[in-house]
Enzyme design. Structure first.
Site, PDB file in Angstrom:
ATOM      1  N   HIS A 150      -2.971   2.246  16.242  1.00 56.90           N
ATOM      2  CA  HIS A 150      -2.221   3.378  15.699  1.00 56.90           C
ATOM      3  C   HIS A 150      -3.112   4.201  14.764  1.00 56.90           C
ATOM      4  CE1 HIS A 150      -1.836   0.058  12.841  1.00 56.90           C
ATOM      5  NE2 HIS A 150      -1.570   0.946  11.892  1.00 56.90           N
ATOM      6  N   LYS A 188       0.859  -1.181   0.000  1.00 53.77           N
ATOM      7  CA  LYS A 188       0.000   0.000   0.000  1.00 53.77           C
ATOM      8  C   LYS A 188       0.893   1.227   0.000  1.00 53.77           C
ATOM      9  CE  LYS A 188      -3.715   2.360   2.527  1.00 53.77           C
ATOM     10  NZ  LYS A 188      -4.248   2.645   3.881  1.00 53.77           N
ATOM     11  N   HIS A 230      -6.792   2.385  14.359  1.00 57.94           N
ATOM     12  CA  HIS A 230      -7.100   1.010  13.959  1.00 57.94           C
ATOM     13  C   HIS A 230      -5.940   0.083  14.335  1.00 57.94           C
ATOM     14  CE1 HIS A 230      -4.456   2.373  10.746  1.00 57.94           C
ATOM     15  NE2 HIS A 230      -4.275   1.114  10.388  1.00 57.94           N
ATOM     16  N   ASP A 274      -4.058  -3.406  12.552  1.00 56.99           N
ATOM     17  CA  ASP A 274      -3.970  -4.015  11.222  1.00 56.99           C
ATOM     18  C   ASP A 274      -4.506  -5.439  11.257  1.00 56.99           C
ATOM     19  OD1 ASP A 274      -2.797  -1.706  10.289  1.00 56.99           O
ATOM     20  OD2 ASP A 274      -0.743  -2.489  10.356  1.00 56.99           O
TER      21      ASP A 274
END
Length: 335
Positions: free
Chosen positions: A277, A202, A221, A223
């Site tokens: 994070h 990404k 969020h 991961d």
């Protein structure tokens, strides 16, 4: 339907002191209100060139239990390989808008791959101050070059070279994380898919923003991956939630930043922590980052390692296929 990209909005907002309302966060999320200012968090830094492998195992295990994030130095990926990766990504985002749109996400597709802006619908209709590009870089049968930029021409070579080097680093980290919990060195990697492990690249592009105190690039969020390994450019932006506060993370030059993802937390039965994070943006400069998400194949079942479950440590997570986990996470359903 034409989608307005954040990069375009940012270029029009340069001389303004206001931004569209859909980007302005609630007071409880605004980084201007919620960041512990003046304190930069120094997350653990691990030297992969340490001749004492037991020390690497210990440091990585402790960092994964206490922090869920660490940085690795002397990782073996040459700086010029990382520089080329960053250069071709930057060049892609500097292309004319219509050229970037040629590899935009397919409307209605369940795949993340392609160029885009919004990942999922957020509460209150808010948006992140970021555009992005997703595409798989490994394994070869899973790669769809339709979503790889043709410009700049060296884009493919730069990504393939980085991936080749990164895979070796990732294998070492899976080994050390396994050994850190008393498991066989191959157990974590096999648990998340072995040689079928999917590497999803990404590129995050966070344009400069006239009111960085009000917006987020990416909201808070964890991961969904097993591990996330990323390199940023030189602009500060990563924040970690620790001890009930949001902190800026100090980046070490030439380091790789490693996030423990949800799947490693599940396999470890909660011993390793998936890091919470978010990302902030800059008033003057564009921030970019290149995370690679190491994801199990969609049909792979993930659950706590049986060796880490006993009478005193009951299984804390349900075993489920990775694709089902993702569906629940994206739709904010109970896991």
């Amino acid at each position: 339907m034409e989608v307005e990209r954040v990069q375009s909005i940012a270029s029009m907002s340069k001389n303004l002191d206001k931004i569209p309302g859909e980007f302005i966060r609630s007071e409880k999320e605004q980084p201007g209100n919620t960041t512990l200012h003046g304190v930069v968090l120094e997350v653990p830094v691990i030297d992969l060139n340490d001749p004492d492998e037991k020390n690497i195992v210990h440091l990585m295990s402790e960092a994964s239990k206490e922090w869920g994030i660490f940085q690795v130095v002397n990782h073996g990926i040459p700086q010029d390989v990382i520089t080329k990766l960053q250069q071709v990504g930057k060049e892609f985002f500097e292309l004319p808008q219509e050229e970037k749109e040629e590899i935009a996400k397919t409307p209605g597709s369940k795949s993340l791959e392609g160029y885009g802006s919004t990942l999922q619908k957020e509460a209150e209709g808010k948006k992140g101050w970021v555009d992005h590009l997703f595409h798989i870089i490994w394994p070869p049968p899973a790669i769809n070059y339709k979503f790889w930029p043709k410009n700049p021409p060296s884009y493919r070579d730069a990504n393939e070279e980085y991936c080749k080097r990164l895979r070796g680093v990732a294998d070492r980290m899976f080994k050390y994380l396994s050994l850190g919990l008393g498991l066989e060195e191959n157990e974590f990697k096999e648990a998340v898919g072995g040689e079928d492990l999917v590497y999803m690249m990404k590129i995050n592009y966070y344009p400069s923003c006239p009111r960085p105190d009000l917006v987020l690039g990416v909201t808070a969020h964890t991961d969904a991956s097993s591990l996330t390994i990323l390199v940023p450019n030189e602009i500060q932006g990563l924040q970690v939630f620790k001890d009930e506060h949001w902190y800026d993370v100090k980046y070490i030059h030439n380091a790789l930043i490693v996030h423990i993802g949800d799947q490693i937390e599940i396999i470890s039965n909660g011993k390793y922590k998936s890091v919470l994070h978010r990302t902030t943006v800059n008033k003057e400069k564009t921030r970019m980052s290149w995370p690679v998400f190491l994801e199990p194949p969609p049909e792979k079942e993930i659950g706590p390692n049986p060796k880490l479950v006993d009478e005193k440590n009951a299984a804390k997570y349900k075993t489920k296929k990775f694709k089902d986990y993702i569906y629940c996470k994206l739709n904010k359903l109970p896991q």
